[in-house]
Design an enzyme around this catalytic site. Structure first.
Site, mmCIF file in Angstrom:
data_model
loop_
_atom_site.group_PDB
_atom_site.id
_atom_site.type_symbol
_atom_site.label_atom_id
_atom_site.label_comp_id
_atom_site.label_asym_id
_atom_site.label_seq_id
_atom_site.Cartn_x
_atom_site.Cartn_y
_atom_site.Cartn_z
ATOM 1 N N ALA A 118 0.820 -1.209 0.000
ATOM 2 C CA ALA A 118 0.000 0.000 0.000
ATOM 3 C C ALA A 118 0.856 1.261 0.000
ATOM 4 O O ALA A 118 2.087 1.217 0.085
ATOM 5 C CB ALA A 118 -0.940 -0.015 1.203
ATOM 6 N N HIS A 119 0.163 2.417 -0.075
ATOM 7 C CA HIS A 119 0.879 3.684 -0.193
ATOM 8 C C HIS A 119 1.730 3.977 1.041
ATOM 9 O O HIS A 119 1.369 3.699 2.157
ATOM 10 C CB HIS A 119 -0.087 4.854 -0.487
ATOM 11 C CG HIS A 119 -1.189 5.026 0.505
ATOM 12 N ND1 HIS A 119 -2.279 5.821 0.265
ATOM 13 C CD2 HIS A 119 -1.397 4.519 1.739
ATOM 14 C CE1 HIS A 119 -3.085 5.806 1.305
ATOM 15 N NE2 HIS A 119 -2.564 5.025 2.203
ATOM 16 N N ASN A 120 2.914 4.523 0.746
ATOM 17 C CA ASN A 120 3.876 4.958 1.760
ATOM 18 C C ASN A 120 4.519 3.819 2.557
ATOM 19 O O ASN A 120 5.187 4.057 3.566
ATOM 20 C CB ASN A 120 3.261 5.974 2.728
ATOM 21 C CG ASN A 120 2.909 7.269 2.034
ATOM 22 O OD1 ASN A 120 1.760 7.471 1.639
ATOM 23 N ND2 ASN A 120 3.882 8.147 1.852
#
Length: 359
Positions: free
Chosen positions: A251-253
């Protein structure tokens, strides 16, 4: 033996001297270092012209009876190598086999750009690249030397990839800066929107723009149908030497350290940070914003809901230290066994009261 229709072997074979060099193995004293071998094969099917390998106890009997000309083995397996077979001693026989097999079957393709590929005039394509039929290279893309872009892959605007990278068929790469020797397998999606929105019970979800990137180090593999989302504001980072299997969600980051191994069907929620050398077995799920320490090992199907200290071995859902999880499983089995015994006893008493006494 590898099927020549699909795998292209070097011509002329490799001498023992070359095998020792590339495979990090030690040759026996007095051996002819110019003796040449022509392929790799398993213990059962190898001939005197082949190199084989053995590094687990289960193959000792096959090792004793092999017809291979040379075998890569750890020191403790040397005694099982038959006479007439050269024992190539390695401190890490599995790694040595990988190096030797790669030398026999190196990365190989015919450079060129297919007439049915679309390459934007502003893209910079390095020397010796292949861009296959149906591939799309958008504006301002930079590809290093020797990249291999397979059929129908899409490299979106502004992406930069270093030398010797591979993008598999139907994969898409966007918003990404990648190093050298990155392998993105077929169907993978790198750099797409993260799952980012603000919830409102009355107005519904409000999308939040995902304005970060995906930064990939050198010598990284991202498996088929895996998704690596770009960051929301900062970047999603995949450290050098990391291996991500098929069907994973990054997922993001998320930030993965160097040489992590993420096995199939992992789901890593946003903003998790992994140290170096983390091994996460199949189907592990992670809550968001966790810190997983370097060298941690997470067992299959675990549900990780809190931070994990370096070098810890975790199992279960929710995940806990492995030895504690196993103690609980032993205790649970004991309880269920006692319960089963009691149920059987109660059933006999009931049967006796219900039928035998009346009879």
């Amino acid at each position: 033996m590898a099927d020549a229709r699909f795998f292209h072997k070097i011509e002329g074979g490799l001498t023992l001297a070359k095998l020792a060099e590339v495979g990090e193995v030690v040759l026996p004293e007095g051996i002819d270092a110019n003796k040449t071998f022509y392929d790799v094969a398993d213990l059962e099917n190898a001939t005197e012209n082949d190199v084989s390998w053995a590094f687990i106890p289960a193959v000792r009997n096959a090792l004793k009876n092999t017809k291979a000309g040379a075998v890569i083995v750890p020191e403790k397996f040397k005694e099982y190598v038959p006479s007439g077979t050269v024992a190539l001693i390695s401190q890490d026989a599995h790694r040595s086999y990988g190096l030797v097999a790669s030398a026999f079957y190196p990365r190989n393709f015919e450079a060129g750009i297919s007439s049915s590929a679309h390459v934007d005039p502003t893209a910079k394509i390095g020397a010796g690249c292949r861009i296959a039929a149906g591939a799309v290279i958008e504006k301002n893309v930079i590809l290093g030397d020797g990249c291999d872009i397979h059929a129908n892959a899409v490299i979106e605007e502004g992406v930069q990839m270093g030398a010797l990278c591979t993008v598999g068929a139907n994969a898409t790469v966007s918003h990404c800066i990648a190093g050298h020797k990155v392998y993105i397998y077929p169907g993978a999606q790198v750099g797409q929107d993260g799952f980012g929105f603000a919830m409102s019970p009355t107005k519904g979800p409000q999308k939040c723009p995902q304005l970060g990137r995906v930064i990939i180090g050198d010598d990284v593999e991202i498996g088929s149908c895996t998704t690596v989302d770009r960051g929301a504001m900062g970047d999603t980072v995949i450290g050098s030497g990391t291996r991500i299997d098929n069907l994973c969600q990054i997922a993001h980051n998320v930030k993965l350290g160097r040489c992590c191994v993420i096995v199939a069907q992992n789901g890593i929620a946003g903003s998790c940070e992994f140290g170096d050398g983390v091994v996460s077995a199949g189907q592990v799920g992670y809550a968001g914003h966790l810190k997983i320490g370097s060298g941690a090992q997470i067992g299959a199907k675990s549900g990780v809901m809190s931070n994990v200290e370096p070098m810890k071995k975790m199992m279960g859902a929710p995940a806990q230290e492995g030895h504690e999880f196993m103690r609980q499983m032993v205790a649970l089995r004991g309880l269920t066994k006692k319960k089963t015994t009691q149920v059987k006893a109660d059933a006999k008493i009931w049967f006796w009261k219900k039928f035998i006494k009346k009879g």
